[in-house]
Design an enzyme around this catalytic site. Structure first.
Site, PDB file in Angstrom:
ATOM      1  CG  MET A  72     -11.258   3.217   2.500  1.00  0.00           C
ATOM      2  SD  MET A  72      -9.703   3.080   3.405  1.00  0.00           S
ATOM      3  CE  MET A  72      -8.532   3.261   2.072  1.00  0.00           C
ATOM      4  CG  ASP A  97      -5.059   2.269   1.121  1.00  0.00           C
ATOM      5  OD1 ASP A  97      -6.054   1.530   0.980  1.00  0.00           O
ATOM      6  OD2 ASP A  97      -3.984   1.886   1.610  1.00  0.00           O
ATOM      7  CG  MET A 107      -8.038   7.025   3.178  1.00  0.00           C
ATOM      8  SD  MET A 107      -6.850   7.012   4.519  1.00  0.00           S
ATOM      9  CE  MET A 107      -6.516   5.258   4.633  1.00  0.00           C
ATOM     10  CB  SER A 157      -0.888   0.016   1.244  1.00  0.00           C
ATOM     11  OG  SER A 157      -1.397   1.329   1.414  1.00  0.00           O
ATOM     12  CG  MET A 166     -11.615  -3.071   5.403  1.00  0.00           C
ATOM     13  SD  MET A 166     -10.143  -2.473   4.556  1.00  0.00           S
ATOM     14  CE  MET A 166      -9.251  -1.625   5.865  1.00  0.00           C
ATOM     15  CG  HIS A 205      -9.288   0.180  -0.202  1.00  0.00           C
ATOM     16  ND1 HIS A 205      -8.685  -0.120   0.996  1.00  0.00           N
ATOM     17  CD2 HIS A 205     -10.629   0.157   0.046  1.00  0.00           C
ATOM     18  CE1 HIS A 205      -9.612  -0.322   1.925  1.00  0.00           C
ATOM     19  NE2 HIS A 205     -10.803  -0.142   1.374  1.00  0.00           N
ATOM     20  CG  ASP A 248      -6.225  -3.047   3.225  1.00  0.00           C
ATOM     21  OD1 ASP A 248      -5.145  -2.803   3.785  1.00  0.00           O
ATOM     22  OD2 ASP A 248      -6.863  -2.210   2.555  1.00  0.00           O
ATOM     23  CG  HIS A 294      -3.989  -1.593  -1.466  1.00  0.00           C
ATOM     24  ND1 HIS A 294      -5.110  -2.326  -1.823  1.00  0.00           N
ATOM     25  CD2 HIS A 294      -4.367  -0.834  -0.399  1.00  0.00           C
ATOM     26  CE1 HIS A 294      -6.110  -2.020  -1.011  1.00  0.00           C
ATOM     27  NE2 HIS A 294      -5.691  -1.102  -0.142  1.00  0.00           N
TER      28      HIS A 294
HETATM   29  C1  DX5 Z   1      -6.371   1.261   5.862  1.00  0.00           C
HETATM   30  C2  DX5 Z   1      -5.895   0.997   4.458  1.00  0.00           C
HETATM   31  C3  DX5 Z   1      -4.790  -0.019   4.368  1.00  0.00           C
HETATM   32  C4  DX5 Z   1      -3.551   0.394   5.076  1.00  0.00           C
HETATM   33  C5  DX5 Z   1      -2.631  -0.770   5.234  1.00  0.00           C
HETATM   34  O1  DX5 Z   1      -7.478   2.086   5.825  1.00  0.00           O
HETATM   35  O2  DX5 Z   1      -6.946   0.523   3.654  1.00  0.00           O
HETATM   36  O3  DX5 Z   1      -4.528  -0.356   3.030  1.00  0.00           O
HETATM   37  O4  DX5 Z   1      -2.867   1.415   4.427  1.00  0.00           O
HETATM   38  O5  DX5 Z   1      -1.538  -0.352   5.975  1.00  0.00           O
HETATM   39  P1  DX5 Z   1      -0.815  -1.297   7.021  1.00  0.00           P
HETATM   40  O6  DX5 Z   1      -0.321  -2.496   6.239  1.00  0.00           O
HETATM   41  O7  DX5 Z   1       0.252  -0.449   7.562  1.00  0.00           O
HETATM   42  O8  DX5 Z   1      -1.841  -1.728   8.031  1.00  0.00           O
HETATM   43 ZN    ZN Z   2      -6.528  -0.336   1.625  1.00  0.00          ZN
END
Ligand code: DX5
Ligand code: ZN
Length: 220
Positions: free
Chosen positions: A69, A35, A37, A8, A138, A67, A176, A33
């Site tokens: 969110m 992410d 947000m 990620s 998750m 991903h 994840d 990956h």
């Molecule tokens: C959390 C994210 C994950 C996160 C994983 O909301 O979706 O992808 O970045 O990071 P680690 O591996 O550090 O938990």
């Molecule tokens: Zn993620």
């Protein structure tokens, strides 16, 4: 299915993101990956489609696993597909019409995913199985990297594996949050076949060693 490791970029050095993608792929990652947000669906803000577009342009051979969110998701699905996402995963709570959004993702030629938070029951995905290429469990609450793996999601992961196998569809089971060499084995034995790891990879001095130590656990 062959296990896939997806670092990620949330844990990468954003000042040198393009190089980080190259370095981690050279170190043996299968895909990246990404992410997203929005400070609304989750209390954190990361990156948008402009950043993805630049990375895809610089690394056209790399698959990006986006991903989302974010809420609402509909308009951003179009933008991330146009920016070159290979996979797009949504959270069902982020839209009133998850089935329609999954179809929207596939119409763009992307692979479609649904993500289940630790508090979201597996039953939510049952009516969506025909529209899914990926189910994401998750193993932390979404919003931040570097959290501890929640072992209580393992029974749900085992049930998700059974549901996928019974469905006869080709659906990846991704996990994840808190994935590292000491947790990936349990997640794999529970049935996951795609592993997101942020801090365990980008926080390591040597990305190749970090990925290799997870592969050792996958092969144990
Ligand atoms: C959390 C994210 C994950 C996160 C994983 O909301 O979706 O992808 O970045 O990071 P680690 O591996 O550090 O938990
Ligand atoms: Zn993620």
């Amino acid at each position: 299915m062959q296990p896939l490791i997806a670092p990620s970029i949330l844990a990468a050095d954003f000042a040198r993101l393009g190089n980080e993608v190259r370095d981690v792929m050279d170190a043996g990652a299968d895909l990246i990956h990404f992410d997203v947000m929005d400070n609304h669906y989750v209390p954190n803000l990361s990156v948008g489609p402009l950043v993805l577009r630049s990375l895809v342009k610089r690394h056209p051979d790399v698959e990006f696993d986006v991903h989302l969110m974010v809420s609402p998701v509909e308009r951003l699905v179009d933008e991330f597909a146009a920016a070159g996402a290979a996979w797009i995963t949504i959270h069902p709570e982020a839209t009133e019409h998850p089935h329609a959004v999954l179809s929207q993702i596939r119409r763009h030629g992307c692979k479609s995913g649904v993500s289940l938070n630790p508090g979201t029951p597996l039953g939510v995905v049952e009516p969506l199985l025909n529209s899914l290429d990926l189910m994401l469990i998750m193993s932390v609450n979404p919003g931040f990297g570097g959290q501890s793996f929640l072992p209580e999601v393992l029974p749900k992961t085992r049930c998700a594996r059974a549901l996928i196998d019974q469905s006869g569809h080709s659906i990846r089971l991704e996990i994840d949050g808190g994935i590292a060499a000491d947790t990936i084995g349990d997640a794999h034995r529970a049935g996951a076949d795609m592993f997101v790891a942020g801090s365990a990879v980008f926080g390591a001095d040597n990305y190749s060693d970090a990925i290799q130590s997870m592969r050792v656990e996958l092969n144990a």
